[in-house]
Design a protein around this motif. Sequence first.
Motif, short mmCIF file in Angstrom:
data_model
loop_
_atom_site.label_atom_id
_atom_site.label_comp_id
_atom_site.label_asym_id
_atom_site.label_seq_id
_atom_site.Cartn_x
_atom_site.Cartn_y
_atom_site.Cartn_z
N HIS A 262 0.83 -1.20 0.00
CA HIS A 262 0.00 0.00 0.00
C HIS A 262 0.87 1.25 0.00
CE1 HIS A 262 -3.29 2.75 1.40
NE2 HIS A 262 -2.23 3.38 1.90
N TYR A 263 1.84 1.31 0.89
CA TYR A 263 2.64 2.52 1.03
C TYR A 263 3.54 2.75 -0.18
CZ TYR A 263 1.15 3.42 5.82
OH TYR A 263 0.41 3.72 6.94
N VAL A 264 4.05 1.67 -0.78
CA VAL A 264 4.85 1.81 -2.00
C VAL A 264 3.97 2.34 -3.13
CG1 VAL A 264 6.17 0.56 -3.75
CG2 VAL A 264 6.54 0.08 -1.33
N MET A 265 2.75 1.81 -3.24
CA MET A 265 1.82 2.30 -4.26
C MET A 265 1.50 3.77 -4.04
SD MET A 265 -0.80 -0.95 -4.75
CE MET A 265 -1.75 -0.13 -6.04
N GLU A 266 1.36 4.16 -2.79
CA GLU A 266 1.05 5.55 -2.48
C GLU A 266 2.17 6.48 -2.98
OE1 GLU A 266 0.31 8.21 1.53
OE2 GLU A 266 -0.36 6.11 1.54
N THR A 267 3.41 6.11 -2.70
CA THR A 267 4.53 6.92 -3.16
C THR A 267 4.62 6.93 -4.68
OG1 THR A 267 5.81 6.56 -1.14
CG2 THR A 267 7.05 7.14 -3.11
N CYS A 268 4.44 5.78 -5.30
CA CYS A 268 4.50 5.71 -6.76
C CYS A 268 3.40 6.57 -7.40
CB CYS A 268 4.37 4.26 -7.23
SG CYS A 268 5.85 3.26 -6.96
N ALA A 269 2.23 6.59 -6.79
CA ALA A 269 1.14 7.42 -7.30
C ALA A 269 1.50 8.90 -7.19
CB ALA A 269 -0.15 7.12 -6.53
N GLU A 270 2.08 9.28 -6.08
CA GLU A 270 2.42 10.69 -5.86
C GLU A 270 3.56 11.16 -6.75
OE1 GLU A 270 1.17 10.73 -1.10
OE2 GLU A 270 3.28 10.54 -1.72
N GLN A 271 4.51 10.25 -7.03
CA GLN A 271 5.71 10.63 -7.78
C GLN A 271 5.67 10.17 -9.24
OE1 GLN A 271 7.74 12.68 -6.23
NE2 GLN A 271 6.47 12.44 -4.38
N ASP A 272 4.55 9.60 -9.65
CA ASP A 272 4.36 9.12 -11.03
C ASP A 272 5.47 8.14 -11.44
OD1 ASP A 272 3.00 8.90 -13.44
OD2 ASP A 272 4.16 10.50 -14.40
#
Length: 388
Positions: free
Chosen positions: A139-149
């Motif tokens: 979840h947290y990795v996906m969150e960062t990837c979403a924020e940083q494209d």
Amino acid sequence: MKKISLVIFLLFSAQIMQSQALRLGAERTEIYLPQLEDKSVGLVGNQTSLIGETHLVDFLLSLGVNLKTIFSPEHGFRGNVEAGAHIQHGKDVRTGLPIVSLYGRNKKPSKEQVAGLDVIIFDLQDVGTRFYTYISTLHYVMETCAEQDILLIVLDRPNPNGHYMDGPILEEKHKSFVGMHPIPVVHGMTIGEYARMINGEKWLPNGIQCPLFVVEMENYSRYEPYHLPVPPSPNLPTSQAIALYPSLCFFEGATVSLGRGTETPFEIFGSPEFKGKGLTFTFTPRVIKGKSENPPFKNQLCYGVDLSQIPYDSIRNEGRINLSYLIQAYQLSTDKSKFFNTFFEKLAGTDSLRRQIISGISEDEIRKIWQPDLEQFAEIRKPYLLYE
């Protein structure tokens, strides 16, 4: 990157000859290696991130992939740190690559920690329960990837408990790192399917979505037994322990040992308090470096129940959480007011299970209460499944 192209051709040709064998996502290199060409790459991995007997880090580096950073979950990159222990950032001794710990205070990769990365690969062996923290790390990795494209490539692996769903649905007020989403204790999904669900149900903050690519397995059935070639964490060393884990992990929220500090963790349970209750099986938890540095009831004789001799197939074929162990332990407890601790609700995801056990409701009655929510979850889950 001609070396990558040649490897892709050779591996693809070899797989034509083995079309009926299970192929893990990590093994389907012809699908994801082209997406790594001329990219800066990060990897979320641990000791389970293997292609055959070769670690994915070594494999990627041998092909000239520009691997910049390793991110490690609970238990560390080499999988030799016990549950809950603090894990520090460091370097991989073999490759010199920096290792960023995603457990402890730094559960979510920061903007600075992913700076310059174009792609992050996620390759962890999960065990299919809500409270096993690898899906929280996801979840947290996906969150960062979403924020940083940043593109997240999930290399899918089997769920050894993927043949059933069971348990209460998490209530929002009990959300924690051992339960982040409204799912049952046993969700019956692979980690790739679960990533799709996180995106599809918009469980990331403000409904943001992660650039996601799941490398599916070939010839996988969630109903076929799967024995993990490498333990996913120090205290799940056997198939029996992994199969019993959804049932016995509730004891982490009670004054009962589930075998930490023995050679059969998650295959036994007991307590010094059960002395004189007609139980003949005994064990004494001790310090085991890297597995149990401070186990409950350390150096105390515990009386309890040995489940390690139950055949794996019998446990697996039961296809449900076995609440009888929790109910039996509660009934054996002398001071019932101290049986549960505050962690229990985080594991159960609900207030009701504690109350049901205390009030003496039968296992069958508790199951009937779960069923409507499980049926609803099964419908919500359908669009995200990748395998029959």
